[in-house]
Design an enzyme around this catalytic site. Structure first.
Site, PDB file in Angstrom:
ATOM      1  N   ASP A  65       8.263  -8.290 -10.689  1.00  0.00           N
ATOM      2  CA  ASP A  65       9.532  -8.695 -11.286  1.00  0.00           C
ATOM      3  C   ASP A  65      10.632  -8.851 -10.232  1.00  0.00           C
ATOM      4  O   ASP A  65      11.442  -9.775 -10.302  1.00  0.00           O
ATOM      5  CB  ASP A  65       9.968  -7.671 -12.334  1.00  0.00           C
ATOM      6  N   GLY A  66      10.677  -7.937  -9.265  1.00  0.00           N
ATOM      7  CA  GLY A  66      11.710  -8.013  -8.239  1.00  0.00           C
ATOM      8  C   GLY A  66      11.631  -9.298  -7.441  1.00  0.00           C
ATOM      9  O   GLY A  66      12.655  -9.933  -7.145  1.00  0.00           O
ATOM     10  N   ARG A  70      14.551 -12.415  -7.465  1.00  0.00           N
ATOM     11  CA  ARG A  70      15.205 -12.922  -6.263  1.00  0.00           C
ATOM     12  C   ARG A  70      14.903 -14.401  -6.042  1.00  0.00           C
ATOM     13  O   ARG A  70      15.779 -15.163  -5.639  1.00  0.00           O
ATOM     14  CB  ARG A  70      14.776 -12.086  -5.051  1.00  0.00           C
ATOM     15  N   ASP A 140      21.290  -8.200 -12.948  1.00  0.00           N
ATOM     16  CA  ASP A 140      22.505  -7.388 -13.086  1.00  0.00           C
ATOM     17  C   ASP A 140      23.370  -7.411 -11.839  1.00  0.00           C
ATOM     18  O   ASP A 140      22.920  -7.758 -10.742  1.00  0.00           O
ATOM     19  CB  ASP A 140      22.157  -5.937 -13.438  1.00  0.00           C
ATOM     20  N   GLY A 181      15.810  -3.449 -16.989  1.00  0.00           N
ATOM     21  CA  GLY A 181      15.845  -2.978 -15.613  1.00  0.00           C
ATOM     22  C   GLY A 181      16.681  -1.718 -15.467  1.00  0.00           C
ATOM     23  O   GLY A 181      16.520  -0.742 -16.202  1.00  0.00           O
ATOM     24  N   TYR A 182      17.613  -1.753 -14.545  1.00  0.00           N
ATOM     25  CA  TYR A 182      18.451  -0.586 -14.235  1.00  0.00           C
ATOM     26  C   TYR A 182      19.261  -0.151 -15.453  1.00  0.00           C
ATOM     27  O   TYR A 182      19.450   1.044 -15.706  1.00  0.00           O
ATOM     28  CB  TYR A 182      19.365  -0.937 -13.061  1.00  0.00           C
ATOM     29  N   MET A 184      18.456  -0.234 -18.598  1.00  0.00           N
ATOM     30  CA  MET A 184      17.618   0.585 -19.477  1.00  0.00           C
ATOM     31  C   MET A 184      17.452   1.998 -18.908  1.00  0.00           C
ATOM     32  O   MET A 184      17.530   2.988 -19.639  1.00  0.00           O
ATOM     33  CB  MET A 184      16.242  -0.074 -19.649  1.00  0.00           C
ATOM     34  N   SER A 185      17.246   2.099 -17.589  1.00  0.00           N
ATOM     35  CA  SER A 185      17.090   3.406 -16.960  1.00  0.00           C
ATOM     36  C   SER A 185      18.349   4.255 -17.100  1.00  0.00           C
ATOM     37  O   SER A 185      18.278   5.480 -17.139  1.00  0.00           O
ATOM     38  CB  SER A 185      16.748   3.236 -15.479  1.00  0.00           C
TER      39      SER A 185
END
Length: 285
Positions: A65-66, A70, A140, A181-182, A184-185
């Site tokens: 995903d990362g 990008r 994000d 991603g972030y 959700m964390s």
């Protein structure tokens, strides 16, 4: 479609064997294909869109995903649809796995696909009164503390109207795609990636009533660093999809809004978002 390009994560496919196999399969099936190895350059992975031929109709992204996030950001101006091949551990965006990629190539050659439009973010910083160039993000834009172990005091404005002041480790402005991603964390909600909205999620907020806020996709969010103590030495950084964009100090701000451009994601199967989410979460646990 028959003209393809592969962008491969040089760490996930270090010997380029899988990439070469995909290229050979496409060419033997009557298509054309070239590839680019995406390696770290000065700490930030960047893809030069000029490396992609003008006749290319779709881009395979090999990694996770990362890597897909990008690549989508870096080539967005080419308006090319992308599809991810997951070689990582957990992928919400990458539809394909190593054992399904060849069936996918066959389907694309038969023009059996749909294209989803995913909204992106644009943002710029205002540091000591100077406005930076705009950056884009698919997932994000994040403000996070740096330096000494200290929290940040941040004022949040929506369309110029004061929303709230937060004491937290940082703040996330996410797209629906970035909700898994972030955000959700940090306790934010999971949103269907085709939705049209923005999420504002505090990171480790120091007040019990600080929750994620969902706002209109066309809203503008401004986050300003406030002084928390007399020294006024708080430090923060802004990152766009995990890549650091700028350093912020007291009085500086980041302004985030919907980008004019969107990412185009190739979809081959009819599996819905909820089914994908359920399978990914089961694999993760």
């Amino acid at each position: 479609m028959k003209h393809f390009f592969i962008i491969a994560n040089g760490v996930k496919d270090d010997a380029m064997q899988f990439t070469e196999k995909m290229k050979t399969y496409i060419e033997q099936a009557g298509g054309t294909c070239d590839y680019f190895i995406n390696r770290i350059n000065q700490g930030i992975k960047r893809v030069d869109p000029d490396r992609i031929g003008q006749n290319v109709e779709a881009v395979f992204v090999i990694g996770g995903d990362g890597t897909l996030i990008r690549v989508a950001r870096d080539i967005v101006e080419r308006k090319l649809p992308v599809i991810g091949v997951n070689l990582g551990k957990l992928g919400y965006l990458c539809e394909l796995e190593e054992n399904t990629v060849y069936q996918a190539i066959d389907a694309l050659l038969r023009d059996e696909y749909v294209i989803e439009e995913r909204m992106m973010l644009g943002g710029y910083t205002v540091v000591k009164g100077e406005q930076s160039m705009e950056e884009t993000a698919l997932n994000d834009v994040v403000i996070h503390r740096t330096g000494a172990l200290q929290i940040l005091r941040m004022k949040v404005y929506v369309n110029g109207e004061f929303l709230a002041s937060y004491l937290a480790d940082g703040m996330i402005v996410a797209t629906p795609t970035g909700s898994t991603g972030y955000s959700m964390s940090a306790g934010g909600p999971i949103v269907d990636p085709k939705a049209s909205l923005l999420l504002i999620t505090p990171i480790n907020a120091h007040n019990l009533n600080a929750k994620s806020i969902v706002i209109d996709a066309d809203a503008e969010v401004a986050i300003e660093i406030e002084p928390r103590r007399s020294e006024k030495d708080e430090q923060a950084e802004v990152s766009f999809d995990g890549d650091t964009g700028a350093a912020l100090r007291v009085g500086d701000r980041i302004v985030v809004h919907r980008a004019q451009m969107s990412t185009r994601i190739l979809k081959l199967n009819k599996i819905g978002f909820l089914e994908i989410l359920r399978k990914k979460m089961q694999n993760y646990t």
